[in-house]
Motif scaffolding. Structure first.
Motif, PDB file in Angstrom:
ATOM      1  N   GLU A 114       1.066  -1.167  -0.038  1.00 49.27           N
ATOM      2  CA  GLU A 114      -0.093  -0.058  -0.047  1.00 49.27           C
ATOM      3  C   GLU A 114       1.199   1.473   0.026  1.00 49.27           C
ATOM      4  O   GLU A 114       2.152   1.073   0.239  1.00 49.27           O
ATOM      5  N   PRO A 115       0.205   2.539  -0.375  1.00 43.63           N
ATOM      6  CA  PRO A 115       1.180   3.579  -0.489  1.00 43.63           C
ATOM      7  C   PRO A 115       1.850   3.976   0.928  1.00 43.63           C
ATOM      8  O   PRO A 115       1.239   3.657   1.872  1.00 43.63           O
ATOM      9  N   THR A 163       5.100   1.937  -2.566  1.00 44.58           N
ATOM     10  CA  THR A 163       4.476   0.812  -1.871  1.00 44.58           C
ATOM     11  C   THR A 163       5.528  -0.120  -1.027  1.00 44.58           C
ATOM     12  O   THR A 163       5.250  -1.045  -0.440  1.00 44.58           O
TER      13      THR A 163
END
Length: 150
Positions: free
Chosen positions: A75-76, A84
């Protein structure tokens, strides 16, 4: 200017092999993480949370933090960025000696990666990615940078 973010407390306990039945409370590598970015990017957008997750990964996931380690969070890393994953590396900060029998604390640099760059590390290795960055003149401390064309 540069902004430095550092973990605090990651090295409190040594990292050990997650396959061992009993962890040695004194011996084993110890590390703290240092993320350096240009400008004030990430101050209010979640970078501290990400650094805390990375610092907790030895205790939670059994990850041993060493140079060239790739950690993919999926995820960012913070709001509004394509990164990520991170690649750990040697930092300019000298090791911190601690009382025997504990091993010195290493300070590892944290470099944000895109998914493509993380795949490159898995396929070709960390040194190949660093070489691609160098050849392309990519500043890995720029949070607005583009990924290397791999």
């Amino acid at each position: 200017g540069l902004v430095h973010y550092a973990s605090l407390g990651c090295s409190r306990h040594p990292m050990g092999d997650p396959g061992e039945l009993v962890a040695d409370p004194n011996r084993g590598p110890r590390a703290e993480l240092v993320l350096t970015l240009r400008g004030e990017a990430g101050v209010a957008s979640g970078i501290q949370r990400t650094l805390a997750i990375l610092a907790a990964s030895p205790s939670v996931e059994g990850v041993v933090l060493v140079p060239d380690a790739l950690i993919d969070l999926g995820e960012p890393l913070w709001t509004g960025v394509p990164f990520t994953a991170v690649l750990l590396g040697e930092s300019d900060i000298p090791d911190l000696e601690v009382p025997e029998p504990a091993e010195p604390v290493k300070f590892l640099s944290v470099v944000p990666l895109t998914g493509t760059e993380a795949a490159w590390v898995r396929l070709r290795g960390a040194d190949a990615l660093r070489e691609a960055w160098s050849e392309a003149g990519i500043d890995v401390q720029d949070p607005a940078r583009s990924a290397a064309s791999l």
